[in-house]
Design a protein around this motif. Structure first.
Motif, short mmCIF file in Angstrom:
data_model
loop_
_atom_site.label_atom_id
_atom_site.label_comp_id
_atom_site.label_asym_id
_atom_site.label_seq_id
_atom_site.Cartn_x
_atom_site.Cartn_y
_atom_site.Cartn_z
N MET A 1 0.94 -0.96 0.09
CA MET A 1 0.04 0.04 0.10
C MET A 1 0.79 1.15 -0.12
SD MET A 1 -2.96 1.03 2.58
CE MET A 1 -3.65 -0.41 2.47
N LYS A 2 0.60 2.22 -0.82
CA LYS A 2 1.37 3.45 -0.81
C LYS A 2 0.87 4.27 0.27
CE LYS A 2 1.23 3.36 -5.83
NZ LYS A 2 0.72 4.20 -7.08
N PRO A 3 2.22 5.14 0.62
CA PRO A 3 1.94 5.80 1.84
C PRO A 3 0.61 6.96 1.76
CG PRO A 3 4.11 5.67 1.49
CD PRO A 3 3.57 5.08 0.36
N SER A 4 0.31 7.43 0.35
CA SER A 4 -0.47 8.29 -0.17
C SER A 4 -2.12 7.64 0.36
CB SER A 4 -0.51 8.71 -1.32
OG SER A 4 -0.53 7.70 -2.21
N GLU A 5 -2.00 6.55 0.51
CA GLU A 5 -3.41 5.71 0.53
C GLU A 5 -3.89 5.83 1.87
OE1 GLU A 5 -2.98 2.06 -1.52
OE2 GLU A 5 -2.84 3.08 -3.50
N PHE A 6 -2.85 5.74 2.95
CA PHE A 6 -3.39 5.66 4.17
C PHE A 6 -4.44 6.74 4.74
CE2 PHE A 6 1.33 4.10 4.73
CZ PHE A 6 0.85 2.84 4.72
N ALA A 7 -4.34 7.90 4.16
CA ALA A 7 -5.04 8.86 4.69
C ALA A 7 -6.44 8.83 4.18
CB ALA A 7 -4.69 10.17 4.32
N THR A 8 -6.77 7.87 2.95
CA THR A 8 -8.06 7.71 2.34
C THR A 8 -8.93 6.61 3.07
OG1 THR A 8 -7.24 6.37 0.72
CG2 THR A 8 -7.31 8.58 0.20
N LEU A 9 -8.19 6.01 3.90
CA LEU A 9 -8.82 4.78 4.41
C LEU A 9 -9.70 5.07 5.61
CD1 LEU A 9 -5.72 2.14 5.16
CD2 LEU A 9 -7.57 1.88 3.53
N LYS A 10 -10.70 4.25 5.86
CA LYS A 10 -11.96 4.79 6.78
C LYS A 10 -11.63 3.66 7.96
CE LYS A 10 -16.64 5.57 7.47
NZ LYS A 10 -17.93 5.07 7.63
N ALA A 11 -11.53 4.16 9.06
CA ALA A 11 -11.35 3.48 10.17
C ALA A 11 -12.57 2.55 10.41
CB ALA A 11 -10.97 4.20 11.38
N LYS A 12 -12.27 1.26 10.86
CA LYS A 12 -13.53 0.41 11.53
C LYS A 12 -13.88 1.09 12.55
CE LYS A 12 -11.85 -3.53 12.27
NZ LYS A 12 -11.20 -4.86 12.58
N LYS A 13 -15.25 0.51 13.10
CA LYS A 13 -15.89 1.17 14.24
C LYS A 13 -15.35 0.75 15.53
CE LYS A 13 -20.64 2.46 14.38
NZ LYS A 13 -22.20 2.19 13.95
N LYS A 14 -15.00 -0.51 15.71
CA LYS A 14 -14.26 -1.01 16.94
C LYS A 14 -12.95 -1.78 16.68
CE LYS A 14 -15.38 -2.99 21.31
NZ LYS A 14 -16.40 -3.71 21.93
N CYS A 15 -11.83 -1.66 17.34
CA CYS A 15 -10.54 -2.59 17.30
C CYS A 15 -11.04 -3.74 17.45
CB CYS A 15 -9.54 -1.77 17.96
SG CYS A 15 -8.19 -2.53 17.67
N CYS A 16 -10.52 -4.72 16.69
CA CYS A 16 -10.20 -6.30 17.13
C CYS A 16 -9.39 -6.82 17.98
CB CYS A 16 -10.66 -7.08 16.00
SG CYS A 16 -9.04 -6.87 14.95
N ARG A 17 -8.30 -5.69 18.23
CA ARG A 17 -6.97 -6.02 18.95
C ARG A 17 -6.40 -7.29 18.68
NH1 ARG A 17 -9.49 -5.22 24.71
NH2 ARG A 17 -10.26 -3.40 24.42
N SER A 18 -6.39 -7.88 17.34
CA SER A 18 -5.73 -9.17 16.92
C SER A 18 -4.27 -8.52 16.74
CB SER A 18 -6.30 -9.97 15.78
OG SER A 18 -6.22 -9.01 14.80
N LYS A 19 -3.56 -9.58 16.68
CA LYS A 19 -1.91 -9.43 16.31
C LYS A 19 -1.67 -10.08 15.02
CE LYS A 19 -0.65 -7.35 20.13
NZ LYS A 19 0.11 -6.20 20.65
N PRO A 20 -0.96 -9.38 14.11
CA PRO A 20 -1.02 -7.83 14.19
C PRO A 20 -2.31 -7.03 13.73
CG PRO A 20 -0.45 -8.82 11.74
CD PRO A 20 -0.43 -9.84 12.82
N ARG A 21 -2.52 -5.87 13.97
CA ARG A 21 -3.49 -5.38 13.86
C ARG A 21 -3.97 -5.05 12.60
NH1 ARG A 21 -5.37 -2.21 18.75
NH2 ARG A 21 -4.08 -2.36 20.33
N CYS A 22 -5.22 -4.87 12.13
CA CYS A 22 -5.50 -4.74 10.75
C CYS A 22 -5.32 -3.28 10.47
CB CYS A 22 -7.12 -5.11 10.58
SG CYS A 22 -8.31 -4.05 11.77
#
Length: 55
Positions: A1-22
């Protein structure tokens, strides 16, 4: 994934806390966004992303 795409991602509602995090985990996106605001770009931003997923 390109660094410029990180800003466009929409966060999930709740974290699942799995390793590694999604890729859409709110914590991961928050850390990447914070680093981006402090002026980190390119490969350094990718390193922040990978480190945040390990956390």
């Amino acid at each position: 994934m390109k660094p410029s795409e990180f800003a466009t991602l929409k966060a999930k509602k709740k974290c699942c806390r799995s390793k590694p995090r999604c890729k859409r985990c709110p914590l991961v996106l928050h850390k990447v966004h914070k680093a981006e605001l402090s002026g980190i770009r390119g490969k350094e931003l990718e390193k922040v992303f990978k480190r945040a997923r390990k956390a």
